[in-house]
Design a protein around this motif. Sequence first.
Motif, short mmCIF file in Angstrom:
data_model
loop_
_atom_site.label_atom_id
_atom_site.label_comp_id
_atom_site.label_asym_id
_atom_site.label_seq_id
_atom_site.Cartn_x
_atom_site.Cartn_y
_atom_site.Cartn_z
N LEU A 1 -31.24 1.29 16.69
CA LEU A 1 -30.97 -0.16 16.65
C LEU A 1 -29.63 -0.52 17.28
O LEU A 1 -29.14 -1.64 17.11
N GLU B 1 -38.59 -0.84 14.45
CA GLU B 1 -39.29 -1.98 15.06
C GLU B 1 -39.09 -3.24 14.24
O GLU B 1 -38.86 -4.32 14.79
N LYS C 1 -35.69 -4.96 14.70
CA LYS C 1 -35.48 -5.75 15.92
C LYS C 1 -35.89 -7.22 15.72
O LYS C 1 -35.65 -8.04 16.61
N ASN C 2 -36.46 -7.54 14.57
CA ASN C 2 -36.98 -8.88 14.32
C ASN C 2 -36.38 -9.56 13.11
O ASN C 2 -36.87 -10.62 12.69
N GLU D 1 -28.78 -4.03 18.90
CA GLU D 1 -29.56 -5.09 18.26
C GLU D 1 -28.67 -5.85 17.27
O GLU D 1 -27.78 -5.28 16.65
N GLU D 2 -28.93 -7.14 17.12
CA GLU D 2 -28.14 -7.96 16.21
C GLU D 2 -28.75 -7.92 14.81
O GLU D 2 -29.27 -8.90 14.29
N VAL D 3 -28.71 -6.74 14.21
CA VAL D 3 -29.22 -6.54 12.86
C VAL D 3 -28.24 -5.69 12.09
O VAL D 3 -27.60 -4.79 12.65
#
Length: 374
Positions: free
Chosen positions: A140, A113, A116-117, A143-145
């Motif tokens: 993930l 979680e 995602k931020n 996701e852009e992480v």
Amino acid sequence: MKEKWLMAVGGSWDEIKPRITTALESGFDCVVVRQEDVERVRRLGDIKVASFGNERGEEDILIIGRGGEGNGSAPLPEDFGASLDISLARAAEGTVAGYVEIRGKRYEEFAVELGKNVDYLVVVGKDWKVIPLENMIAGLQGEEVRIISGVKTAEEAEVDLATLEKGADGVLLDTSDLSEIKKVQKAVEKAGMARLDLVPAEITLVRPVGMGDRVCVDTCTMMRPGEGMLVGSQSKAAFLVHSESEESSYVAARPFRVNAGAVHAYVKVGEKTRYLSELKAGDEVTIVDDEGMTATAVVGRVKIEKRPLMLIEAEVDGMKISTILQNAETIKLVGEDGAAKSVTDLRAGDRVLVHVEGKARHFGMEIEESILER
């Protein structure tokens, strides 16, 4: 590219400085230090600097979570939507990383979680290795992480960088052992190497074609025998052109150089191709060995000069392919046995290593399209 981070927060500046300088010399991408040490690191060299905190300081990357929920200093909320760490990450400006110590399944779920931020997710732990990392990589996806995995040794780095084939996007090394820093550099370099299929092609024609402009690519890497670049007149197939890493009766070895071919030819660069004539200092090119293992090298200089040229044609799986190289004894392809073979000794029937693409290319990128190149 896989990233290399170094943890350097424990001890005095005099104690951590040698680790940081070793990381700089080993091509690390980022060091994690106390906020008061950020400017000291910048005086040592050009490298990204990260630090822990809840507010932005002078660092390039702010890491949220240590001293909060991420390392167990504050309890995890029942509802992750009420997480203080996630709220801080959303509110922070600039590049932000989240930090989570995996202490159980709930921390693993929290990491996903938080991931995602943030721009980076730094995950560390003592009692876990592959399985939670697999779950976080899967959770993930899309996701852009970038996931940075905490490790203490090069062996741990090798495992984490290969998990689920994709692996972590990088590692955060926590060690005071300078030799381990250098070992991790090699482990990350190895993890970034892809393997290409090389197959033998049979030479069908070798013919002088007169004068033309050819390209010498001088890299910032010393290549060994068996290594070179993939070059060809068609984007769908390329010959393995050997580096000048072998001694010659005419000139001394220049292991940094590939005399790559005529200006029109394509050269393999990562997942794309480029024209040889486009290359310039500072660009990247792909080095390939006789087993298909790849590495990235930086171009130091490109020399374009008029030289006598030679057309080389071959056939592989019923397909005709070609390239044009300088007509000189020092220019070599790689035989199917892995040995370098001078173009002046090539004869019809000889077999050399080539790489064949499955698709056509447009502006160097693979596309589903029929293109005929002769």
